[in-house]
Design a protein around this motif. Structure first.
Motif, PDB file in Angstrom:
ATOM      1  N   ASP A   1       0.844  -1.197   0.000  1.00 17.47           N
ATOM      2  CA  ASP A   1       0.000   0.000   0.000  1.00 17.47           C
ATOM      3  C   ASP A   1       0.885   1.257   0.000  1.00 17.47           C
ATOM      4  N   ALA A   2       0.741   2.068  -1.041  1.00 20.54           N
ATOM      5  CA  ALA A   2       1.567   3.282  -1.145  1.00 20.54           C
ATOM      6  C   ALA A   2       1.261   4.294  -0.047  1.00 20.54           C
ATOM      7  N   ALA A   3       0.098   4.144   0.593  1.00 22.02           N
ATOM      8  CA  ALA A   3      -0.251   5.093   1.661  1.00 22.02           C
ATOM      9  C   ALA A   3       0.421   4.736   2.982  1.00 22.02           C
ATOM     10  N   THR A   4       0.856   3.490   3.116  1.00 25.49           N
ATOM     11  CA  THR A   4       1.435   3.064   4.399  1.00 25.49           C
ATOM     12  C   THR A   4       2.862   2.536   4.269  1.00 25.49           C
ATOM     13  N   SER A   5       3.466   2.733   3.105  1.00 22.68           N
ATOM     14  CA  SER A   5       4.846   2.276   2.918  1.00 22.68           C
ATOM     15  C   SER A   5       5.537   3.154   1.883  1.00 22.68           C
ATOM     16  N   VAL A   6       6.846   2.973   1.761  1.00 24.89           N
ATOM     17  CA  VAL A   6       7.644   3.809   0.850  1.00 24.89           C
ATOM     18  C   VAL A   6       8.008   3.054  -0.422  1.00 24.89           C
ATOM     19  N   VAL A   7       8.285   1.743  -0.270  1.00 26.62           N
ATOM     20  CA  VAL A   7       8.724   0.937  -1.424  1.00 26.62           C
ATOM     21  C   VAL A   7       7.920  -0.351  -1.472  1.00 26.62           C
ATOM     22  N   ASN A   8       7.950  -1.022  -2.635  1.00 25.57           N
ATOM     23  CA  ASN A   8       7.343  -2.354  -2.708  1.00 25.57           C
ATOM     24  C   ASN A   8       8.365  -3.394  -2.247  1.00 25.57           C
ATOM     25  N   SER A   9       8.032  -4.662  -2.377  1.00 24.45           N
ATOM     26  CA  SER A   9       8.906  -5.698  -1.795  1.00 24.45           C
ATOM     27  C   SER A   9      10.241  -5.819  -2.517  1.00 24.45           C
ATOM     28  N   TYR A  10      10.370  -5.193  -3.695  1.00 23.49           N
ATOM     29  CA  TYR A  10      11.645  -5.213  -4.421  1.00 23.49           C
ATOM     30  C   TYR A  10      12.466  -3.941  -4.158  1.00 23.49           C
ATOM     31  N   GLY A  11      11.932  -3.069  -3.321  1.00 21.61           N
ATOM     32  CA  GLY A  11      12.636  -1.827  -3.045  1.00 21.61           C
ATOM     33  C   GLY A  11      12.312  -0.707  -4.012  1.00 21.61           C
ATOM     34  N   GLN A  12      11.425  -0.945  -4.949  1.00 22.47           N
ATOM     35  CA  GLN A  12      11.039   0.094  -5.916  1.00 22.47           C
ATOM     36  C   GLN A  12      10.108   1.085  -5.228  1.00 22.47           C
ATOM     37  N   THR A  13      10.437   2.368  -5.306  1.00 18.41           N
ATOM     38  CA  THR A  13       9.607   3.344  -4.609  1.00 18.41           C
ATOM     39  C   THR A  13       8.244   3.454  -5.287  1.00 18.41           C
ATOM     40  N   HIS A  14       7.226   3.647  -4.474  1.00 21.61           N
ATOM     41  CA  HIS A  14       5.871   3.731  -5.021  1.00 21.61           C
ATOM     42  C   HIS A  14       5.710   4.976  -5.897  1.00 21.61           C
ATOM     43  N   ASP A  15       6.435   6.043  -5.564  1.00 18.04           N
ATOM     44  CA  ASP A  15       6.215   7.325  -6.239  1.00 18.04           C
ATOM     45  C   ASP A  15       7.038   7.489  -7.514  1.00 18.04           C
ATOM     46  N   ILE A  16       8.241   6.906  -7.555  1.00 19.73           N
ATOM     47  CA  ILE A  16       9.162   7.135  -8.683  1.00 19.73           C
ATOM     48  C   ILE A  16       9.643   5.768  -9.148  1.00 19.73           C
ATOM     49  N   GLU A  17       9.175   5.325 -10.303  1.00 22.58           N
ATOM     50  CA  GLU A  17       9.357   3.913 -10.670  1.00 22.58           C
ATOM     51  C   GLU A  17      10.801   3.516 -10.935  1.00 22.58           C
ATOM     52  N   ASN A  18      11.669   4.463 -11.289  1.00 25.58           N
ATOM     53  CA  ASN A  18      13.071   4.085 -11.545  1.00 25.58           C
ATOM     54  C   ASN A  18      13.995   4.449 -10.382  1.00 25.58           C
ATOM     55  N   LEU A  19      13.404   4.657  -9.216  1.00 25.08           N
ATOM     56  CA  LEU A  19      14.168   4.932  -7.996  1.00 25.08           C
ATOM     57  C   LEU A  19      13.942   3.786  -7.006  1.00 25.08           C
ATOM     58  N   PHE A  20      15.035   3.152  -6.565  1.00 25.71           N
ATOM     59  CA  PHE A  20      14.956   1.987  -5.686  1.00 25.71           C
ATOM     60  C   PHE A  20      15.697   2.258  -4.373  1.00 25.71           C
ATOM     61  N   VAL A  21      15.240   1.595  -3.319  1.00 22.35           N
ATOM     62  CA  VAL A  21      15.938   1.598  -2.024  1.00 22.35           C
ATOM     63  C   VAL A  21      16.313   0.149  -1.714  1.00 22.35           C
ATOM     64  N   ALA A  22      17.535  -0.077  -1.295  1.00 19.36           N
ATOM     65  CA  ALA A  22      17.983  -1.439  -0.985  1.00 19.36           C
ATOM     66  C   ALA A  22      18.568  -1.497   0.414  1.00 19.36           C
ATOM     67  N   GLY A  23      18.408  -2.671   1.036  1.00 17.76           N
ATOM     68  CA  GLY A  23      19.037  -2.892   2.341  1.00 17.76           C
ATOM     69  C   GLY A  23      18.076  -2.766   3.507  1.00 17.76           C
ATOM     70  N   ALA A  24      18.635  -2.646   4.704  1.00 15.65           N
ATOM     71  CA  ALA A  24      17.867  -2.648   5.945  1.00 15.65           C
ATOM     72  C   ALA A  24      16.820  -1.533   6.065  1.00 15.65           C
ATOM     73  N   PRO A  25      16.954  -0.388   5.353  1.00 14.57           N
ATOM     74  CA  PRO A  25      15.901   0.625   5.485  1.00 14.57           C
ATOM     75  C   PRO A  25      14.515   0.135   5.072  1.00 14.57           C
ATOM     76  N   THR A  26      14.454  -0.903   4.245  1.00 16.78           N
ATOM     77  CA  THR A  26      13.147  -1.372   3.759  1.00 16.78           C
ATOM     78  C   THR A  26      12.475  -2.334   4.743  1.00 16.78           C
ATOM     79  N   PHE A  27      13.173  -2.716   5.817  1.00 17.95           N
ATOM     80  CA  PHE A  27      12.619  -3.721   6.729  1.00 17.95           C
ATOM     81  C   PHE A  27      11.412  -3.154   7.480  1.00 17.95           C
ATOM     82  N   VAL A  28      10.427  -4.030   7.695  1.00 23.75           N
ATOM     83  CA  VAL A  28       9.184  -3.622   8.362  1.00 23.75           C
ATOM     84  C   VAL A  28       9.264  -3.851   9.865  1.00 23.75           C
ATOM     85  N   THR A  29       9.959  -4.915  10.263  1.00 24.33           N
ATOM     86  CA  THR A  29      10.171  -5.190  11.688  1.00 24.33           C
ATOM     87  C   THR A  29      11.657  -5.445  11.923  1.00 24.33           C
TER      88      THR A  29
END
Length: 503
Positions: free
Chosen positions: A445-473
């Protein structure tokens, strides 16, 4: 100023960034990778010296606040190619299947398992032939380390008498020769980078693989801005090298700069199209920052222990995982122990500290690794203070949840029991933490998260985040194997995304 053009620009050459660079370069993509620190050679630039190797830690200014402000220097960040995976203890565990079932993880253990299997082999994990808790690891390619320290033997003795399951830790440290690298000789300076190069890190795996495949690595280059184009996609990365501003244009940008610098860069890259920062339509960039509790219990034994000998972490028990913590032996060298004494008791200086340290050779150190609850209020923000590059200094706010404190209390009581069972005298409980996670959580859900499970940001499709910042718990198992594994999963997705957008 120079301007270059690449298919992919990766910001951060640690565990996540190096895996992605290696994969994409080997698939024929033109990759550039930046890192704020130097590219060191373990056998030339590392030393078996605690003070000398302080250079591995992040030393840029940061502000820490909240009810439980966290140390943003030592165990939570690395500076240099390889990142914090250069000074880790190399105990690599999988998360439990139930960890992915909790909260809002958009993936299951089943999704990650093939990548766990792959990384277990590529990182040359050494572990027991029969690990009692198979969900956390199994079928290790190298045999377990067998030359255990006195600190570890006391830990195991205590657990044995309590009839608690225990095992030698799965370690990314060679227990037998591999390629041109030698097996561990138990010098004990794993957290100082491992000068003999027996510890497996990005410096002896994914970085050389990426370079051989053609990645352009630019060390000592600090990214200061990600620019977007008229199409609202990421267009270029601005970085400072030798006090000059340079630009890399890229079709895809990957931010793999760990849990503080990643949200910081997204926030400071705000522009007219994204006035709250990049990928921040949810307002959650920087939020839900987490860290593991990593308390130590120092005990005294009549006989000499000399806990500086051997790998710091050699044995563990996962029997208390359902309670939110694991226990392991954790040998500390003198400077680190002295600094923890001071951090837990500001009066422990001068003669007080000297007297306490006189018992060092008789001390053992057992540690807990505890989960923490994700809380939106624990976050990374930009302060009004500027750094040497005229960029806002990050401000980190952290306070423990009541449940965190309950886990800490239970773990402390259990560590004291282990000490007494082994015949020791419990002396000091030292509160500490390790492993930052969160800040750009993943979700569907783009309203409750920043990236999808691959680290692709919901807002900018060619911008990715990788590593521990994407962890939910932030579960109680060490997170680095999951960082490596999810990075490989992201790399394969990015390859597919690049090719589909090219055709």
């Amino acid at each position: 100023m120079t301007k270059t053009s690449h298919d992919v620009c990766i910001i951060g050459a640690g565990a996540a960034g190096s895996v992605i660079a290696s994969h994409l370069s080997n698939k024929g993509l033109n990759v550039a990778m930046l890192d704020a620190g130097p590219h060191r050679d373990p056998q030339k630039d590392f030393a078996s010296d605690e003070l000398e190797m302080e250079k591995l830690f992040w030393d840029e200014p940061r502000i820490s606040k909240g009810d439980d402000p966290i140390d943003l220097y030592r165990s939570t960040s690395g500076k240099g190619v390889g990142g914090s995976a250069v000074h880790y203890t190399a105990q690599l565990l999988r998360f439990h299947p139930n960890d992915f079932a909790s909260a809002d993880w958009p993936i299951s253990y089943k999704d990650v398992n093939p990548f766990y299997e792959d990384m277990t082999k590529r990182l040359h994990l050494a572990g027991p032939s029969s690990f009692p808790w198979k969900e956390f690891g199994d079928r290790f390619p190298f045999p377990a380390h067998h030359d255990l320290s006195n600190n570890t033997l006391k830990f195991r003795e205590g657990l044995e008498k309590m009839r608690v399951n225990h095992a030698v830790s799965p370690l990314a440290i060679l227990s037998a020769p591999y390629d041109e690298r030698h097996p561990c000789i138990n010098r004990g300076f794993c957290e100082e980078g491992c000068m003999p190069d027996s510890k497996t890190t990005p410096l002896n795996t994914f970085i050389p693989e990426a370079l051989q495949a053609g990645t352009t690595l630019i060390p000592e280059a600090t990214a200061v801005k990600i620019e977007t184009g008229d199409d609202r996609k990421a267009k270029s990365v601005h970085y400072i090298l030798d006090d000059q501003l340079h630009v890399i244009e890229a079709s895809i940008v990957v931010v793999a700069a760990y849990a503080v610098e990643t949200p910081r860069l997204l926030l400071q890259s705000k522009n007219n199209d994204f006035p709250e920062g990049l990928a921040n339509s949810s307002g959650l960039v920087g939020c839900y920052l987490m860290t593991n509790m990593n308390d130590h219990h120092i005990a005294k034994f009549p006989e000499e222990i000399r806990m500086y000998r051997g790998n710091p972490v050699q044995a563990l028990t996962m029997d208390f995982y359902h309670k939110g913590f694991i226990l392991n032996s954790y040998g500390m060298r003198p400077v680190r122990l002295a600094s923890l004494f001071f951090e837990n008791d500001a009066s422990c200086v001068g003669e007080n500290l000297r007297r306490r340290m006189l018992d060092y050779n008789h001390f053992t150190s057992f540690a807990m690794l505890g989960e923490v609850q994700p809380q939106k209020e624990n976050r990374v923000e930009l302060s009004g203070q500027k750094d040497r590059f005229e960029q806002p200094v990050p401000r980190v706010t952290f306070s423990h949840h009541d449940e965190d404190l309950s886990i800490r209390k239970q773990a402390k009581e259990m560590m004291e029991k282990v000490v007494r069972s082994a015949g020791g005298e419990p002396m000091y409980h030292l509160e500490a933490h390790a492993h930052l996670m969160g800040g750009c959580r993943m979700g569907d859900d783009a309203a409750t998260s920043v990236v999808n499970s691959y680290g692709q940001t919901h807002d900018i499709e060619n911008l990715f985040v990788a590593g521990a910042p994407t962890f939910v718990t932030a579960p109680a198992a060490n997170p680095t194997l999951t960082v490596y594994s999810l990075a490989q999963r992201s790399a394969e997705y990015i390859e597919s995304y690049f090719k589909s957008n090219r055709s």
